[in-house]
Design a protein around this motif. Structure first.
Motif, PDB file in Angstrom:
ATOM      1  N   LYS A  16       0.874  -1.167   0.000  1.00  0.00           N
ATOM      2  CA  LYS A  16       0.000   0.000   0.000  1.00  0.00           C
ATOM      3  C   LYS A  16       0.917   1.225   0.000  1.00  0.00           C
ATOM      4  O   LYS A  16       1.684   1.430   0.948  1.00  0.00           O
ATOM      5  N   VAL A  17       0.855   1.987  -1.079  1.00  0.00           N
ATOM      6  CA  VAL A  17       1.794   3.102  -1.256  1.00  0.00           C
ATOM      7  C   VAL A  17       1.040   4.427  -1.140  1.00  0.00           C
ATOM      8  O   VAL A  17       0.082   4.675  -1.885  1.00  0.00           O
ATOM      9  N   HIS A  18       1.480   5.244  -0.211  1.00  0.00           N
ATOM     10  CA  HIS A  18       0.887   6.576  -0.041  1.00  0.00           C
ATOM     11  C   HIS A  18       1.726   7.565  -0.848  1.00  0.00           C
ATOM     12  O   HIS A  18       2.909   7.780  -0.554  1.00  0.00           O
ATOM     13  N   VAL A  19       1.104   8.143  -1.893  1.00  0.00           N
ATOM     14  CA  VAL A  19       1.785   9.142  -2.717  1.00  0.00           C
ATOM     15  C   VAL A  19       1.333  10.521  -2.247  1.00  0.00           C
ATOM     16  O   VAL A  19       0.129  10.770  -2.116  1.00  0.00           O
ATOM     17  N   ILE A  20       2.292  11.386  -1.962  1.00  0.00           N
ATOM     18  CA  ILE A  20       1.943  12.761  -1.550  1.00  0.00           C
ATOM     19  C   ILE A  20       2.576  13.716  -2.564  1.00  0.00           C
ATOM     20  O   ILE A  20       3.791  13.715  -2.769  1.00  0.00           O
ATOM     21  N   TYR A  21       1.709  14.500  -3.177  1.00  0.00           N
ATOM     22  CA  TYR A  21       2.114  15.322  -4.318  1.00  0.00           C
ATOM     23  C   TYR A  21       1.846  16.796  -4.031  1.00  0.00           C
ATOM     24  O   TYR A  21       0.777  17.156  -3.525  1.00  0.00           O
ATOM     25  N   ALA A  22       2.816  17.658  -4.384  1.00  0.00           N
ATOM     26  CA  ALA A  22       2.657  19.091  -4.137  1.00  0.00           C
ATOM     27  C   ALA A  22       3.136  19.898  -5.339  1.00  0.00           C
ATOM     28  O   ALA A  22       4.351  20.096  -5.529  1.00  0.00           O
ATOM     29  N   HIS A  23       2.217  20.318  -6.174  1.00  0.00           N
ATOM     30  CA  HIS A  23       2.489  21.291  -7.250  1.00  0.00           C
ATOM     31  C   HIS A  23       1.144  21.865  -7.683  1.00  0.00           C
ATOM     32  O   HIS A  23       0.181  21.116  -7.849  1.00  0.00           O
ATOM     33  N   PRO A  24       1.073  23.188  -7.902  1.00  0.00           N
ATOM     34  CA  PRO A  24      -0.240  23.776  -8.201  1.00  0.00           C
ATOM     35  C   PRO A  24      -0.701  23.636  -9.646  1.00  0.00           C
ATOM     36  O   PRO A  24      -1.892  23.828  -9.926  1.00  0.00           O
ATOM     37  N   LEU A  25       0.210  23.332 -10.575  1.00  0.00           N
ATOM     38  CA  LEU A  25      -0.158  23.395 -11.993  1.00  0.00           C
ATOM     39  C   LEU A  25      -0.320  22.017 -12.629  1.00  0.00           C
ATOM     40  O   LEU A  25       0.564  21.168 -12.531  1.00  0.00           O
ATOM     41  N   LEU A  53      -2.047  17.529  -2.538  1.00  0.00           N
ATOM     42  CA  LEU A  53      -2.279  18.535  -1.487  1.00  0.00           C
ATOM     43  C   LEU A  53      -2.981  19.780  -2.016  1.00  0.00           C
ATOM     44  O   LEU A  53      -3.865  20.322  -1.357  1.00  0.00           O
ATOM     45  N   TYR A  54      -2.582  20.255  -3.208  1.00  0.00           N
ATOM     46  CA  TYR A  54      -3.234  21.458  -3.766  1.00  0.00           C
ATOM     47  C   TYR A  54      -4.683  21.166  -4.130  1.00  0.00           C
ATOM     48  O   TYR A  54      -5.587  21.923  -3.796  1.00  0.00           O
ATOM     49  N   PHE A 102      15.096  25.932  -1.743  1.00  0.00           N
ATOM     50  CA  PHE A 102      15.867  24.833  -1.168  1.00  0.00           C
ATOM     51  C   PHE A 102      15.149  24.127  -0.034  1.00  0.00           C
ATOM     52  O   PHE A 102      15.725  23.790   0.995  1.00  0.00           O
ATOM     53  N   GLY A 103      13.877  23.888  -0.298  1.00  0.00           N
ATOM     54  CA  GLY A 103      13.094  23.123   0.663  1.00  0.00           C
ATOM     55  C   GLY A 103      11.860  22.553   0.005  1.00  0.00           C
ATOM     56  O   GLY A 103      11.689  22.640  -1.217  1.00  0.00           O
ATOM     57  N   TRP A 104      10.991  21.961   0.832  1.00  0.00           N
ATOM     58  CA  TRP A 104       9.701  21.488   0.348  1.00  0.00           C
ATOM     59  C   TRP A 104       8.816  22.701   0.042  1.00  0.00           C
ATOM     60  O   TRP A 104       8.885  23.716   0.766  1.00  0.00           O
ATOM     61  N   PRO A 105       7.943  22.632  -0.983  1.00  0.00           N
ATOM     62  CA  PRO A 105       6.929  23.687  -1.155  1.00  0.00           C
ATOM     63  C   PRO A 105       6.152  23.869   0.153  1.00  0.00           C
ATOM     64  O   PRO A 105       5.950  22.901   0.901  1.00  0.00           O
ATOM     65  N   ALA A 106       5.725  25.108   0.426  1.00  0.00           N
ATOM     66  CA  ALA A 106       5.114  25.431   1.723  1.00  0.00           C
ATOM     67  C   ALA A 106       3.970  24.490   2.088  1.00  0.00           C
ATOM     68  O   ALA A 106       3.796  24.108   3.247  1.00  0.00           O
ATOM     69  N   ILE A 107       3.197  24.094   1.083  1.00  0.00           N
ATOM     70  CA  ILE A 107       2.029  23.246   1.380  1.00  0.00           C
ATOM     71  C   ILE A 107       2.476  21.879   1.908  1.00  0.00           C
ATOM     72  O   ILE A 107       1.816  21.291   2.775  1.00  0.00           O
ATOM     73  N   LEU A 108       3.610  21.400   1.415  1.00  0.00           N
ATOM     74  CA  LEU A 108       4.133  20.107   1.872  1.00  0.00           C
ATOM     75  C   LEU A 108       4.825  20.258   3.229  1.00  0.00           C
ATOM     76  O   LEU A 108       4.664  19.418   4.120  1.00  0.00           O
ATOM     77  N   LYS A 109       5.546  21.351   3.404  1.00  0.00           N
ATOM     78  CA  LYS A 109       6.185  21.603   4.703  1.00  0.00           C
ATOM     79  C   LYS A 109       5.109  21.733   5.784  1.00  0.00           C
ATOM     80  O   LYS A 109       5.233  21.183   6.891  1.00  0.00           O
TER      81      LYS A 109
END
Ligand code: FMN
Length: 207
Positions: A16-25, A53-54, A102-109
């Motif tokens: 069971k793989v949990h994919v977490i994705y963060a990009h608005p476009l 997440l978006y 140089f980090g995770w996008p804010a929504i992921l952080k």
């Protein structure tokens, strides 16, 4: 691997793989990578729990009340219980995101700030820390940078350290960690982007 998540396809255990994705476009390269992650994992027979997440409108702000309750393990999960459950029922975690500042996008952080809580991602007993996600045995990051690798290296490449060392510290002690990064996006070609996608798909099939 959690017992209820295990099915057998041929001789290979299915995760069971949990994919977490963060990009608005929707037309970004990261969106293409996200689609590739989900489709490759499903084609390999894995059960995918996909969190965009978006699209979900995740609120990444740790509120005053969240901070007040952060260490109170009787109640600290109540506003994010669904997200906690999804992590706790996963055998593997795949993060897909660009590198921003140089980090995770804010929504992921912010997701980590709000969901990686005491008694969730870690336990603190008599001043001693231990990992919380002992169910997760594989962690993979699929990411892209504008900068070339040497510039990221000079800065210590914080997203690489977060995606490898930090995540390893809160997972099963025998977790396998992969960090697949396409650097220098500002100077990539269609061929080098395709080559990266091929590398990602290959790594996902071996997950
Ligand atoms: C807000 C923002 C901050 C960025 N900060 C960095 C950075 O610190 N380091 C870096 O290598 N690239 C940085 N970039 C470049 C992105 O990593 C790059 O545009 C992205 O990986 C390309 O993927 P995409 O086409 O899917 O958006 C930044 C881009 C944006 C929009």
């Amino acid at each position: 691997m959690s017992q209820d998540a295990v099915r057998i396809k041929g001789n290979a255990p299915v995760m069971k793989v949990h994919v977490i994705y963060a990009h608005p476009l929707e037309d970004s390269f990261n969106a293409a990578l996200h689609t590739l992650c989900v489709s490759t994992l499903q084609a390999a027979g894995h059960e995918v729990d996909d969190l965009d997440l978006y699209r979900e409108g995740f609120d990444p702000v740790l509120s005053a009340q969240d901070r007040i309750e952060y260490h109170d393990t009787a109640i600290n999960q109540r506003r994010v219980a669904g997200y906690v459950r999804r992590l706790q029922s996963a055998d593997a975690l795949v993060l897909c995101h660009p590198v921003w500042n140089f980090g995770w996008p804010a929504i992921l952080k912010g997701y980590l700030d709000r969901v990686f809580l005491p008694d969730v991602s870690f336990r603190l007993v008599d001043g001693k820390l231990s990992p919380g996600f002992t169910n997760i045995r594989k962690v993979m990051t699929v990411t892209t940078y504008g900068s070339p690798r040497h510039r990221a290296f000079i800065l210590g490449d914080p997203p690489r350290k977060n995606g490898t060392r930090f995540l390893r510290a809160v997972m099963n002690r025998r977790v396998g960690v992969d960090y697949l990064a396409l650097y220098n996006m500002n100077n990539t070609t269609p061929a080098s982007r395709e080559a990266f996608k091929t590398r990602v798909a290959k790594a996902l099939r071996r997950l």
